[in-house]
Scaffold this active site. Structure first.
Site, PDB file in Angstrom:
ATOM      1  N   GLY A   1       0.858  -1.190   0.000  1.00 24.09           N
ATOM      2  CA  GLY A   1       0.000   0.000   0.000  1.00 24.09           C
ATOM      3  C   GLY A   1       0.891   1.237   0.000  1.00 24.09           C
TER       4      GLY A   1
ATOM      5  N   GLY B   1      -1.274   8.189   0.965  1.00 24.77           N
ATOM      6  CA  GLY B   1      -1.462   8.363   2.405  1.00 24.77           C
ATOM      7  C   GLY B   1      -0.293   7.908   3.259  1.00 24.77           C
ATOM      8  N   TYR B   2      -0.600   7.069   4.241  1.00 22.32           N
ATOM      9  CA  TYR B   2       0.415   6.640   5.205  1.00 22.32           C
ATOM     10  C   TYR B   2       1.466   5.709   4.600  1.00 22.32           C
ATOM     11  CZ  TYR B   2      -1.671   8.904   9.235  1.00 22.32           C
ATOM     12  OH  TYR B   2      -2.106   9.848  10.130  1.00 22.32           O
TER      13      TYR B   2
ATOM     14  N   PHE C   1      -1.811  -0.491  -6.078  1.00 21.38           N
ATOM     15  CA  PHE C   1      -2.761  -0.787  -7.157  1.00 21.38           C
ATOM     16  C   PHE C   1      -3.145   0.548  -7.770  1.00 21.38           C
ATOM     17  CE2 PHE C   1      -6.441  -4.064  -7.819  1.00 21.38           C
ATOM     18  CZ  PHE C   1      -5.881  -4.401  -9.038  1.00 21.38           C
ATOM     19  N   GLU C   2      -2.470   0.954  -8.823  1.00 19.01           N
ATOM     20  CA  GLU C   2      -2.712   2.283  -9.393  1.00 19.01           C
ATOM     21  C   GLU C   2      -2.949   2.193 -10.898  1.00 19.01           C
ATOM     22  OE1 GLU C   2      -3.299   4.770  -7.574  1.00 19.01           O
ATOM     23  OE2 GLU C   2      -2.444   4.182  -5.646  1.00 19.01           O
TER      24      GLU C   2
ATOM     25  N   ASP D   1      -2.685  -6.554  -7.498  1.00 18.00           N
ATOM     26  CA  ASP D   1      -3.562  -6.806  -6.357  1.00 18.00           C
ATOM     27  C   ASP D   1      -2.803  -7.499  -5.222  1.00 18.00           C
ATOM     28  OD1 ASP D   1      -5.564  -7.329  -4.624  1.00 18.00           O
ATOM     29  OD2 ASP D   1      -6.634  -8.750  -5.910  1.00 18.00           O
TER      30      ASP D   1
ATOM     31  N   LEU E   1      -2.434  -1.066   3.571  1.00 15.62           N
ATOM     32  CA  LEU E   1      -3.436  -1.198   2.515  1.00 15.62           C
ATOM     33  C   LEU E   1      -4.763  -0.599   2.976  1.00 15.62           C
ATOM     34  CD1 LEU E   1      -2.697  -2.876  -0.034  1.00 15.62           C
ATOM     35  CD2 LEU E   1      -4.234  -4.622   0.814  1.00 15.62           C
TER      36      LEU E   1
ATOM     37  N   TYR F   1     -17.280   4.922  13.082  1.00 19.58           N
ATOM     38  CA  TYR F   1     -15.940   4.343  12.894  1.00 19.58           C
ATOM     39  C   TYR F   1     -15.656   3.207  13.887  1.00 19.58           C
ATOM     40  CZ  TYR F   1     -11.270   3.865  11.158  1.00 19.58           C
ATOM     41  OH  TYR F   1     -10.151   3.320  10.570  1.00 19.58           O
TER      42      TYR F   1
ATOM     43  N   VAL G   1      -6.647  13.537   5.959  1.00 16.28           N
ATOM     44  CA  VAL G   1      -7.310  13.427   4.663  1.00 16.28           C
ATOM     45  C   VAL G   1      -6.471  12.526   3.760  1.00 16.28           C
ATOM     46  CG1 VAL G   1      -8.279  14.695   2.724  1.00 16.28           C
ATOM     47  CG2 VAL G   1      -8.051  15.818   4.936  1.00 16.28           C
TER      48      VAL G   1
HETATM   49  P1  NAD Z   1      -4.799   5.441   1.026  1.00 17.37           P
HETATM   50  O1  NAD Z   1      -6.097   5.254   0.340  1.00 17.37           O
HETATM   51  O2  NAD Z   1      -4.158   6.768   0.976  1.00 17.37           O
HETATM   52  O3  NAD Z   1      -3.730   4.349   0.494  1.00 17.37           O
HETATM   53  C1  NAD Z   1      -4.079   3.014   0.288  1.00 17.37           C
HETATM   54  C2  NAD Z   1      -2.973   2.257  -0.409  1.00 17.37           C
HETATM   55  O4  NAD Z   1      -3.423   0.903  -0.635  1.00 17.37           O
HETATM   56  C3  NAD Z   1      -2.592   2.806  -1.795  1.00 17.37           C
HETATM   57  O5  NAD Z   1      -1.200   2.677  -1.978  1.00 17.37           O
HETATM   58  C4  NAD Z   1      -3.312   1.868  -2.766  1.00 17.37           C
HETATM   59  O6  NAD Z   1      -2.701   1.739  -4.049  1.00 17.37           O
HETATM   60  C5  NAD Z   1      -3.169   0.563  -1.999  1.00 17.37           C
HETATM   61  N1  NAD Z   1      -4.134  -0.464  -2.406  1.00 17.37           N
HETATM   62  C6  NAD Z   1      -5.485  -0.440  -2.311  1.00 17.37           C
HETATM   63  N2  NAD Z   1      -5.993  -1.623  -2.753  1.00 17.37           N
HETATM   64  C7  NAD Z   1      -4.942  -2.392  -3.130  1.00 17.37           C
HETATM   65  C8  NAD Z   1      -4.812  -3.693  -3.645  1.00 17.37           C
HETATM   66  N3  NAD Z   1      -5.858  -4.494  -3.851  1.00 17.37           N
HETATM   67  N4  NAD Z   1      -3.564  -4.147  -3.942  1.00 17.37           N
HETATM   68  C9  NAD Z   1      -2.459  -3.369  -3.758  1.00 17.37           C
HETATM   69  N5  NAD Z   1      -2.533  -2.126  -3.225  1.00 17.37           N
HETATM   70  C10 NAD Z   1      -3.758  -1.652  -2.932  1.00 17.37           C
HETATM   71  O7  NAD Z   1      -5.070   4.975   2.524  1.00 17.37           O
HETATM   72  P2  NAD Z   1      -4.531   5.469   3.951  1.00 17.37           P
HETATM   73  O8  NAD Z   1      -5.526   6.376   4.545  1.00 17.37           O
HETATM   74  O9  NAD Z   1      -3.103   5.858   3.893  1.00 17.37           O
HETATM   75  O10 NAD Z   1      -4.680   4.101   4.766  1.00 17.37           O
HETATM   76  C11 NAD Z   1      -3.599   3.215   5.012  1.00 17.37           C
HETATM   77  C12 NAD Z   1      -3.801   2.571   6.363  1.00 17.37           C
HETATM   78  O11 NAD Z   1      -3.725   3.594   7.371  1.00 17.37           O
HETATM   79  C13 NAD Z   1      -5.184   1.908   6.520  1.00 17.37           C
HETATM   80  O12 NAD Z   1      -5.065   0.735   7.287  1.00 17.37           O
HETATM   81  C14 NAD Z   1      -5.964   2.965   7.293  1.00 17.37           C
HETATM   82  O13 NAD Z   1      -7.052   2.426   8.004  1.00 17.37           O
HETATM   83  C15 NAD Z   1      -4.864   3.483   8.215  1.00 17.37           C
HETATM   84  N6  NAD Z   1      -5.151   4.765   8.868  1.00 17.37           N
HETATM   85  C16 NAD Z   1      -5.607   5.829   8.134  1.00 17.37           C
HETATM   86  C17 NAD Z   1      -5.926   7.018   8.788  1.00 17.37           C
HETATM   87  C18 NAD Z   1      -6.456   8.206   8.026  1.00 17.37           C
HETATM   88  O14 NAD Z   1      -6.968   9.133   8.653  1.00 17.37           O
HETATM   89  N7  NAD Z   1      -6.309   8.242   6.735  1.00 17.37           N
HETATM   90  C19 NAD Z   1      -5.727   7.133  10.184  1.00 17.37           C
HETATM   91  C20 NAD Z   1      -5.219   6.052  10.883  1.00 17.37           C
HETATM   92  C21 NAD Z   1      -4.928   4.858  10.215  1.00 17.37           C
END
Ligand code: NAD
Length: 399
Positions: free
Chosen positions: A48, A52-53, A74-75, A111, A139, A234, A273
């Site tokens: 992933g 984001g993170y 997955f882009e 995937d 992810l 949530y 965000v």
């Molecule tokens: P994001 O949507 O920014 O990133 C998701 C990533 O997953 C991307 O790199 C995407 O390409 C990848 N991805 C999605 N489906 C895929 C697949 N089938 N195969 C391969 N890659 C795939 O998400 P995010 O907000 O950074 O979330 C990442 C983690 O951080 C999650 O577990 C989320 O719950 C957690 N988190 C997020 C927040 C928040 O506020 N955004 C806060 C705390 C924890």
């Protein structure tokens, strides 16, 4: 082509390549501003890695520790007059900058839930790096294809009682009320299969079986708890159940990780965000209030500030881990500070179209949302022609 944001509901269907590249450059500057350290992981796998993170974790480790990184994501590349996804452009920009620094960078587009991508990732690690010192599982997916070909979807719904809330329309700034019926049992279990810990365990088992985790290897998975005002949708909702399953998976990984003298951690990050977060009903109001309070207090952080602080002060720093009673590492301590949460609670039910500007930082929320797609990034000329077709060197997967 001149690219403008095209927003439908909570989705922006375009992305700006140059703005995304600038966003990555800004994140790299932050990671580098903390200085290059030698006490971090040499070889990192991020599942992933493009948004984001996960992307911020990749940047913090590559540019903070000089780590070699393998990123799985997955882009979508650009096609016809459709731009690529933001994560595609950001990965292209990351790869260019990392390679310019002489850092090993491998990209796997496919995937992550599939056995094929797990096997291909293991083959690549075996061939190029030998072993991995840190596995970041980050992810966030709407659906998962199971080995038998069936697809399960995650839902964002309350459990037990209906949810009544509102959300802010990004275009019109209107508050729209939102009612969601409680999830049924199948929706709960499907959300756990997509966003719970099972696939994290499968990745670790696959890597261990091939002898690809180095002695002392660490694996992390990010979770969110957040404020009580968001709990009905949530923490107490379908996604909260999936996050609870991460704690189960972490406990199940303790023994396998001990076989390499390693550790598994669930890490609680702050609300931000990202693509995934913007899909959560009502989150825009909470984050707009949170940003207002945290910016005023001087404690606001984005993904890169969170991950860099996490790696530098917790995972690889010499300080004590800040853990809770469940053993999770807490990076949300500034979000949950009493004064911040008091501000959110006091104003939660008062937010309306009229009070939006005075009471919240909706502008900051919207700016972060647009920046995520490469728009409204400072210093960019959005009237300039740009080529939407940006190639990425992929080790596995198709462009
Ligand atoms: P994001 O949507 O920014 O990133 C998701 C990533 O997953 C991307 O790199 C995407 O390409 C990848 N991805 C999605 N489906 C895929 C697949 N089938 N195969 C391969 N890659 C795939 O998400 P995010 O907000 O950074 O979330 C990442 C983690 O951080 C999650 O577990 C989320 O719950 C957690 N988190 C997020 C927040 C928040 O506020 N955004 C806060 C705390 C924890």
């Amino acid at each position: 082509m001149i690219i403008k944001p095209r927003i439908r509901g909570f989705l922006c269907t375009t992305a700006h390549p140059a703005g995304c590249a600038q966003d990555v450059a800004n994140q790299i500057n932050h990671a580098e501003s903390e200085g290059i350290r030698s006490d971090g992981p040499k070889r990192v796998l991020i599942i992933g890695a493009s948004g984001g993170y996960g992307l911020a974790s990749r940047i913090s480790t590559a540019f903070g520790f000089g780590s070699s990184t393998v990123g799985v994501f997955f882009e979508r590349p650009a096609s016809g007059n459709r731009t690529a996804s933001p994560g595609w452009y950001k990965t292209a920009a990351f790869t260019e900058k990392a390679k310019a620094k002489g850092l090993y960078t491998a990209n796997i587009n496919g995937d992550a839930f599939s056995q094929g991508i797990k096997d291909a990732t293991c083959d690549l690690i075996e061939k190029d790096l030998g072993q991995i010192d840190l596995v970041v599982y980050s992810l966030a997916a709407p659906a998962r294809q199971l080995p038998d070909g069936s697809v399960v979807r995650s839902t964002l719904k309350p459990i037990g009682e209906p949810f009544e809330g509102s959300t802010i329309d990004l275009n019109t700034r209107e508050l729209k009320s939102l009612s969601l019926e409680p999830a049924n049992e199948e929706e709960v279990s499907d959300t756990i299969r997509v966003m719970g810990g099972e696939d994290w365990e499968l990745w670790i088992q696959a890597l261990l079986a091939r002898g690809l985790l180095a002695a002392g290897c660490i694996t992390t998975n990010y979770t969110y708890l957040g404020s009580e005002v968001t709990w009905p949708i949530y923490h107490h909702g379908t996604i909260g159940k999936a996050k609870e399953d991460l704690d189960r998976a972490q406990a199940a990984l303790v023994e396998p990780m001990e076989s390499v003298n390693g550790k598994a951690h669930v890490v609680v990050m702050k609300g931000l965000v990202t693509q995934a977060a913007s899909a959560i009903p009502g989150m825009s109001i909470y984050l707009s209030l949170l940003f207002r309070a945290m910016k005023k207090a001087g404690t606001h952080e984005g993904c890169i500030e969170q991950t860099t602080r996490f790696f530098n002060t917790q995972l690889f720093g010499s300080g004590e881990h800040r853990t809770d009673e469940g053993g999770r590492i807490r990076m949300d301590e500034l979000e949950l500070r009493d004064d911040i949460q008091q501000f959110v609670a006091d104003n939660w039910s008062l937010v309306s179209a009229e009070t939006l500007d005075d009471m919240t930082d909706f502008d900051g929320y919207k700016q972060a949302y647009l920046e995520m797609h490469g728009f409204e990034v400072a210093g960019m000329d959005y009237e300039a022609e740009v080529d939407p077709e940006i190639p990425i060197e992929l080790q596995v997967g198709e462009a």
